[in-house]
Enzyme design. Structure first.
Site, PDB file in Angstrom:
ATOM      1  N   HIS A  37       0.839  -1.209   0.000  1.00 48.35           N
ATOM      2  CA  HIS A  37       0.000   0.000   0.000  1.00 48.35           C
ATOM      3  C   HIS A  37       0.872   1.257   0.000  1.00 48.35           C
ATOM      4  CE1 HIS A  37      -2.631  -2.947   2.324  1.00 48.35           C
ATOM      5  NE2 HIS A  37      -3.393  -2.641   1.295  1.00 48.35           N
ATOM      6  N   ARG A 190      -3.669 -10.349   4.152  1.00 51.14           N
ATOM      7  CA  ARG A 190      -4.093 -11.684   4.615  1.00 51.14           C
ATOM      8  C   ARG A 190      -2.915 -12.553   5.050  1.00 51.14           C
ATOM      9  NH1 ARG A 190      -8.304 -10.754   0.452  1.00 51.14           N
ATOM     10  NH2 ARG A 190     -10.289 -10.817   1.561  1.00 51.14           N
TER      11      ARG A 190
HETATM   12  P1  AMP Z   1      -6.294  -3.872  -0.457  1.00 49.32           P
HETATM   13  O1  AMP Z   1      -6.234  -3.063   0.793  1.00 49.32           O
HETATM   14  O2  AMP Z   1      -5.818  -5.276  -0.277  1.00 49.32           O
HETATM   15  O3  AMP Z   1      -7.598  -3.746  -1.192  1.00 49.32           O
HETATM   16  O4  AMP Z   1      -5.230  -3.215  -1.429  1.00 49.32           O
HETATM   17  C1  AMP Z   1      -5.293  -1.842  -1.759  1.00 49.32           C
HETATM   18  C2  AMP Z   1      -4.437  -1.596  -2.961  1.00 49.32           C
HETATM   19  O5  AMP Z   1      -3.085  -1.984  -2.660  1.00 49.32           O
HETATM   20  C3  AMP Z   1      -4.865  -2.424  -4.174  1.00 49.32           C
HETATM   21  O6  AMP Z   1      -4.751  -1.626  -5.336  1.00 49.32           O
HETATM   22  C4  AMP Z   1      -3.866  -3.550  -4.178  1.00 49.32           C
HETATM   23  O7  AMP Z   1      -3.647  -4.090  -5.463  1.00 49.32           O
HETATM   24  C5  AMP Z   1      -2.629  -2.850  -3.665  1.00 49.32           C
HETATM   25  N1  AMP Z   1      -1.694  -3.843  -3.125  1.00 49.32           N
HETATM   26  C6  AMP Z   1      -1.978  -4.819  -2.222  1.00 49.32           C
HETATM   27  N2  AMP Z   1      -0.888  -5.588  -2.009  1.00 49.32           N
HETATM   28  C7  AMP Z   1       0.100  -5.093  -2.799  1.00 49.32           C
HETATM   29  C8  AMP Z   1       1.460  -5.460  -3.046  1.00 49.32           C
HETATM   30  N3  AMP Z   1       2.033  -6.498  -2.432  1.00 49.32           N
HETATM   31  N4  AMP Z   1       2.167  -4.723  -3.920  1.00 49.32           N
HETATM   32  C9  AMP Z   1       1.592  -3.663  -4.570  1.00 49.32           C
HETATM   33  N5  AMP Z   1       0.322  -3.274  -4.376  1.00 49.32           N
HETATM   34  C10 AMP Z   1      -0.426  -3.977  -3.513  1.00 49.32           C
END
Ligand code: AMP
Length: 293
Positions: A37, A190
């Site tokens: 993030h 997760r």
């Molecule tokens: P989430 O909170 O899981 O919905 O993720 C929010 C944003 O962060 C989404 O656009 C995800 O694709 C991005 N994101 C989550 N994990 C990663 C990662 N390991 N590397 C880059 N972006 C990520």
């Protein structure tokens, strides 16, 4: 950093920045922030005058039996990480703001159509419809010039790109490479669910993509061979249970039969104990030469 829950306050602030010729970057998240993030926030910081990060655990994108109730939530920690990353505004809308008539009272949705049929869309029916809808709402509330998504959720990024194109939304979509642990495991909120033994097994997802990548670098172009290589690699790690290994044409997200098109994505999902993990590899072919994201 300001924390704002009220969309009217947010709109006033964003309007002010825009009136002074500034630009707004939006990083939508579910919270439980990690370095993935923060990479999105860093990119937003370098490209915009105001960086807004939203934290909203969107109930409608979790299916029945998924982890909505136990999804990790830690706003105090998220607050300090976001501030350190240079976020100007942490937007934390309430469920009532996002769903005025409650989630069940929402009648109009953004339908990603054929883009949501395969891969994550097949495994999680109505997930992408809920994601596209909540992202559209966030775009209306924040009115960003640019919005930042991770390649980690490759199908989601492709759907958001197409939504912006099809609905003529005036937002530039920026997709940031996946941030990984030293052993290749893609960072994910997760990952905290994994026991030590599961954590030790989980890098097989990235390893399987590495096998596919090496095969393409060595000249392999058959999608079915890549699917088989990914399957075989994951099957060699018994605690990890492969849900699917797919090769998508990035134009349209249909599974590839035959040889690789100009832009494709090898994607997989697997269960590691009770935790469901995903990962992907983008393959681009230019004059027959591959490059990877
Ligand atoms: P989430 O909170 O899981 O919905 O993720 C929010 C944003 O962060 C989404 O656009 C995800 O694709 C991005 N994101 C989550 N994990 C990663 C990662 N390991 N590397 C880059 N972006 C990520």
């Amino acid at each position: 950093m300001q924390e704002i829950a009220d969309p009217i306050l947010l709109r006033a602030l964003v309007g002010d920045v825009r009136a002074r010729g500034g630009t707004i970057g939006l990083v939508p998240t579910l919270g439980a922030l990690h370095a993935g993030h923060l990479a999105l926030a860093n990119a937003a910081r370098t490209e915009n005058s105001l960086v807004v990060m939203s934290i909203f655990v969107n109930p409608t994108q979790f299916g029945a039996g998924e982890d909505f109730n136990r999804y990790p939530r830690n706003l105090p920690r998220d607050r300090s990480l976001a501030a350190e990353a240079g976020v100007d505004v942490l937007f934390v809308p309430s469920a009532e703001t996002m769903y005025p008539d409650g989630p069940a009272g929402q009648l109009v949705w953004v339908d990603p159509g054929a883009l949501a049929v395969h891969g994550e869309g097949a495994a999680r029916p109505s997930h992408f419809r809920a994601v596209a809808t909540v992202v559209a709402k966030l775009f209306h509330l924040v009115q960003p010039d640019r919005a930042y998504f991770g390649q980690k959720d490759g199908q989601q990024a492709a759907i958001v790109r197409q939504m912006v194109r099809d609905l003529l939304l005036p937002v530039e979509i920026r997709v940031i490479p996946t941030v990984r642990e030293h052993d290749g495991l893609a960072l994910s909120s997760r990952n905290v669910y994994l026991s030590p033994a599961e954590r030790a097994a989980a890098p097989v997802l990235a390893r399987a993509l590495g096998v596919a990548r090496a095969a393409v670098a060595a000249g392999e172009r058959e999608a079915e061979t890549l699917r088989r290589l990914v399957r075989e690699t994951v099957d060699d790690e018994p605690p990890v249970d492969l849900e699917y290994a797919e090769v998508f044409d990035l134009a349209g997200l249909a599974p590839v039969t035959g040889t690789l098109p100009a832009e494709s994505m090898v994607a997989l999902a697997a269960r590691v104990g009770g935790t469901r993990l995903i990962d992907n590899l983008v393959i681009r072919l230019q004059n027959g030469e591959p490059s990877f994201d």
